[in-house]
Structures are given as C-alpha cells and as structure tokens.
Scaffold this motif. Structure first.
Motif, short mmCIF file in Angstrom:
data_model
loop_
_atom_site.label_atom_id
_atom_site.label_comp_id
_atom_site.label_asym_id
_atom_site.label_seq_id
_atom_site.Cartn_x
_atom_site.Cartn_y
_atom_site.Cartn_z
N LEU A 171 8.85 2.18 -6.20
CA LEU A 171 9.63 0.96 -6.05
C LEU A 171 9.96 0.44 -7.44
O LEU A 171 9.08 0.29 -8.29
N ILE A 172 11.24 0.21 -7.69
CA ILE A 172 11.67 -0.43 -8.93
C ILE A 172 12.41 -1.71 -8.57
O ILE A 172 12.91 -1.86 -7.45
N SER A 173 12.46 -2.64 -9.51
CA SER A 173 13.12 -3.91 -9.24
C SER A 173 13.84 -4.37 -10.49
O SER A 173 13.24 -4.48 -11.56
N SER A 174 15.13 -4.60 -10.36
CA SER A 174 15.91 -5.04 -11.52
C SER A 174 17.17 -5.76 -11.08
O SER A 174 17.90 -5.27 -10.22
N GLU A 175 17.42 -6.93 -11.69
CA GLU A 175 18.68 -7.61 -11.45
C GLU A 175 19.81 -6.99 -12.26
O GLU A 175 20.98 -7.14 -11.93
N SER A 203 11.45 -20.83 1.78
CA SER A 203 11.03 -21.65 2.91
C SER A 203 10.04 -20.94 3.83
O SER A 203 9.19 -21.58 4.44
N SER A 204 10.15 -19.62 3.95
CA SER A 204 9.29 -18.86 4.88
C SER A 204 8.99 -17.48 4.30
O SER A 204 9.49 -16.47 4.81
N PRO A 205 8.17 -17.42 3.25
CA PRO A 205 7.92 -16.13 2.60
C PRO A 205 7.28 -15.10 3.52
O PRO A 205 7.53 -13.90 3.40
N GLY A 206 6.47 -15.56 4.47
CA GLY A 206 5.80 -14.64 5.37
C GLY A 206 6.76 -13.80 6.18
O GLY A 206 6.54 -12.59 6.37
N SER A 207 7.86 -14.41 6.65
CA SER A 207 8.81 -13.67 7.47
C SER A 207 9.52 -12.60 6.65
O SER A 207 9.79 -11.50 7.13
N VAL A 208 9.83 -12.91 5.38
CA VAL A 208 10.48 -11.93 4.52
C VAL A 208 9.52 -10.78 4.20
O VAL A 208 9.90 -9.61 4.25
N VAL A 209 8.28 -11.11 3.90
CA VAL A 209 7.29 -10.08 3.58
C VAL A 209 7.05 -9.18 4.79
O VAL A 209 6.93 -7.95 4.65
N ARG A 210 6.98 -9.74 5.99
CA ARG A 210 6.80 -8.91 7.19
C ARG A 210 7.99 -7.97 7.39
O ARG A 210 7.83 -6.81 7.81
N GLY A 211 9.19 -8.46 7.09
CA GLY A 211 10.36 -7.59 7.17
C GLY A 211 10.28 -6.46 6.16
O GLY A 211 10.64 -5.32 6.46
N LEU A 212 9.79 -6.76 4.96
CA LEU A 212 9.63 -5.72 3.94
C LEU A 212 8.56 -4.72 4.35
O LEU A 212 8.69 -3.51 4.08
N GLU A 213 7.52 -5.18 5.01
CA GLU A 213 6.48 -4.26 5.50
C GLU A 213 7.08 -3.23 6.45
O GLU A 213 6.78 -2.03 6.37
N ARG A 214 7.92 -3.69 7.36
CA ARG A 214 8.56 -2.77 8.30
C ARG A 214 9.51 -1.83 7.58
O ARG A 214 9.57 -0.63 7.88
N PHE A 215 10.25 -2.37 6.63
CA PHE A 215 11.24 -1.56 5.90
C PHE A 215 10.56 -0.50 5.05
O PHE A 215 10.99 0.66 5.00
N PHE A 216 9.48 -0.89 4.35
CA PHE A 216 8.75 0.05 3.49
C PHE A 216 7.79 0.94 4.28
O PHE A 216 7.29 1.93 3.74
N GLN A 217 7.50 0.52 5.55
CA GLN A 217 6.45 1.18 6.33
C GLN A 217 5.14 1.17 5.54
O GLN A 217 4.46 2.18 5.36
N SER A 218 4.82 -0.01 5.07
CA SER A 218 3.66 -0.19 4.20
C SER A 218 3.10 -1.59 4.40
O SER A 218 3.85 -2.56 4.56
N ASP A 219 1.78 -1.72 4.39
CA ASP A 219 1.13 -3.02 4.54
C ASP A 219 1.11 -3.79 3.22
O ASP A 219 0.89 -3.21 2.15
N GLU A 222 0.83 -1.21 0.00
CA GLU A 222 0.00 0.00 0.00
C GLU A 222 0.86 1.25 0.00
O GLU A 222 1.83 1.35 0.74
N GLY A 223 0.48 2.21 -0.84
CA GLY A 223 1.16 3.50 -0.85
C GLY A 223 2.43 3.54 -1.66
O GLY A 223 3.06 4.59 -1.76
N LEU A 224 2.83 2.40 -2.24
CA LEU A 224 4.02 2.37 -3.09
C LEU A 224 3.60 2.25 -4.55
O LEU A 224 2.74 1.44 -4.89
N SER A 225 4.20 3.06 -5.39
CA SER A 225 3.99 2.92 -6.83
C SER A 225 5.09 2.03 -7.39
O SER A 225 6.25 2.42 -7.42
N TYR A 226 4.70 0.83 -7.79
CA TYR A 226 5.68 -0.12 -8.31
C TYR A 226 5.84 0.12 -9.80
O TYR A 226 4.91 -0.06 -10.58
#
Length: 258
Positions: free
Chosen positions: A38-42, A149-165, A11-15
């Motif tokens: 938010l942009i994403s590129s390897e 193995s644990s996508p939920g834990s990574v996503v929760r970490g990203l929520e805190r980092f982005f300050q976004s749900d 929420e609140g991020l323009s990807y």
C-alpha cells in the motif's frame, strides 16, 4: 491523517508510505517481499502545481500519473479520498498560495471560467469513472467529510476493499485546516512582494516557504475560516450538483455505476 493513523494498521499489507518520485517508488517495491503493498500520495499521480504552472489540465496530469502506476503494477487497486466541491476548491487555493501563489480566491477560481482554474477541473465524477475503466472497477471512493464525521464506517469499507482487518484505533486528532481568511490574504500579499523584489527563483521559493510557516503560526491564528459567502457557496453547490449526486451514489454502493 490516514497516512499516519490508518494505512499502517491493516493486517497483511506492507505500507510503504509516500513515494517521492518514480525512482523511489520502484525502489521501494523492489525490496519488499509482500504480495500486498500500500502506498499513499497526493502528488504521485500528478501535482496541482504542475498543472497551473504549465497551463495544462490537472485531470490529464493526474491520469498520466495513474497510467504510470498501472504500467509498474498492472493489477493495482485505487483508493481515492474526495472532498465536496467547495471544500476542494478552497483546499486547492490554500495549496496554491502556500507555494507562492499571488492571485485572490476570485482570480484563482470562478464559475464563469475566467479564473486560473477552470470549473471543469473540479469535476470529480469523470476522474472516478475513468479510474473504474482503467482498473476494471478496482476503486474505493470515500468522502473526506465522512472520515471526519464517521471514521469507523470508512475504515470498515477499507477493510472489505483490502480484505484485511484494521488493528488501529479510531481516535484521531483534528485535521490540519491550513490558513484562515486573514492569514491567506497576508500570505498572498507577501508572495506578491517576494516575486516583485526577489529575482532568484531559489530564493523566491525559500522565502515563500518560510514566510508561509511564520504567518500560519503567528498571525491571526484564531481568525475567520477561509470560505465563500452564502451566495457563492450556493452557486458552487448548484453547479456541481449532478457531479456530487453521482459521487454520492458511487460511495454508497462502492461499485462502478454509469
């Protein structure tokens, strides 16, 4: 997978997706009114292909890309997904042969330093430490193995980092694993034939691309995965033990550490 199933759902991020070059990236930023993008590129920070084809450090190529990004958006924050070292080496080798590489895995990488890619190129902690310094610690690091193995834990970490749900679900399909062992050898042999018998570079690129897709789809699709034997795997783990330890601490704490 994150580019399709995760990043668009904060929420609140323009990807803005993947920037295909500097001009496209600047253009994408210019038309968005969002304060958080938010942009994403390897490849935007620097392509592995650009490194070994030019004989320059992959680390230097990547850092130059990050410096370009920070020039355009000085207050950027960085999300970096890393693999454990053996997995990353194998992934890079698959990438190498996909785009026309002709060397064997042993010729591509060797702990002795005799391969195309130096062992130092696969040190991950120096990259993370430099990114911390360049961004005043605005870096989120996660292991791709943890996301599997644990996508939920990574996503929760990203929520805190982005300050976004996060508003998406956590049901993800199987990750693309690239070619298996027998497919990789066929791809390499076909690439060798193409570069020996086809002279025009554009035709070489076209044929390697087409042949890779054909081999991946139709040849030995259920074969043994491309991997190292137990002795080589143990040697790689031992060589990068300290690098992995520092990374693990960083991922656990999600704060800069010396």
């Amino acid at each position: 997978m994150l580019q399709q199933k995760v990043f668009p759902f904060f929420e609140g991020l323009s990807y803005l997706g993947r920037p295909y070059g500097k001009d496209h990236f600047i253009e994408s930023i210019s038309w968005t009114r969002s304060k958080k993008i938010l942009i994403s590129s390897e490849t935007y920070p620097g392509r592995l292909l650009d490194s070994y084809s030019a004989g320059v450090s992959y680390l230097e190529v990547q850092l130059e890309g990050i410096e370009r990004l920070l020039t355009i958006i000085p207050n950027s924050s960085i999300v970096i997904g890393v693999r454990e070292h053996e997995s990353w080496i194998l992934s890079c080798y698959k990438h190498y042969i996909k785009y026309g590489g002709t060397l064997s895995l042993e010729e591509f990488f060797s702990l002795s330093g005799e391969g195309l890619m130096s062992p130092d190129e696969f040190l991950i902690w120096p990259r993370v430490k430099l990114l911390d310094e360049m961004t005043d610690g605005r870096v989120f690091v996660y292991f791709l193995e943890d996301f599997t193995s644990s996508p939920g834990s990574v996503v929760r970490g990203l929520e805190r980092f982005f300050q976004s749900d996060y508003t998406g679900n956590l049901l993800f399909g199987k990750e693309n694993e690239g070619v298996n062992r027998s497919q990789a050898e066929v791809v390499r042999q076909v690439n060798n034939w193409i570069f020996k018998n086809v002279k025009k570079s554009k035709m070489q690129k076209l044929l390697t691309k087409k042949s890779y897709s054909f081999i991946k789809k139709f040849i030995s699709t259920r074969g043994e995965p491309l991997s190292y034997d137990s002795d080589a795997s143990s040697a790689i783990l031992k060589h990068y033990e300290d690098d992995l330890r520092k990374l693990s601490i960083r991922v656990t704490r999600q704060s800069p550490c010396a």
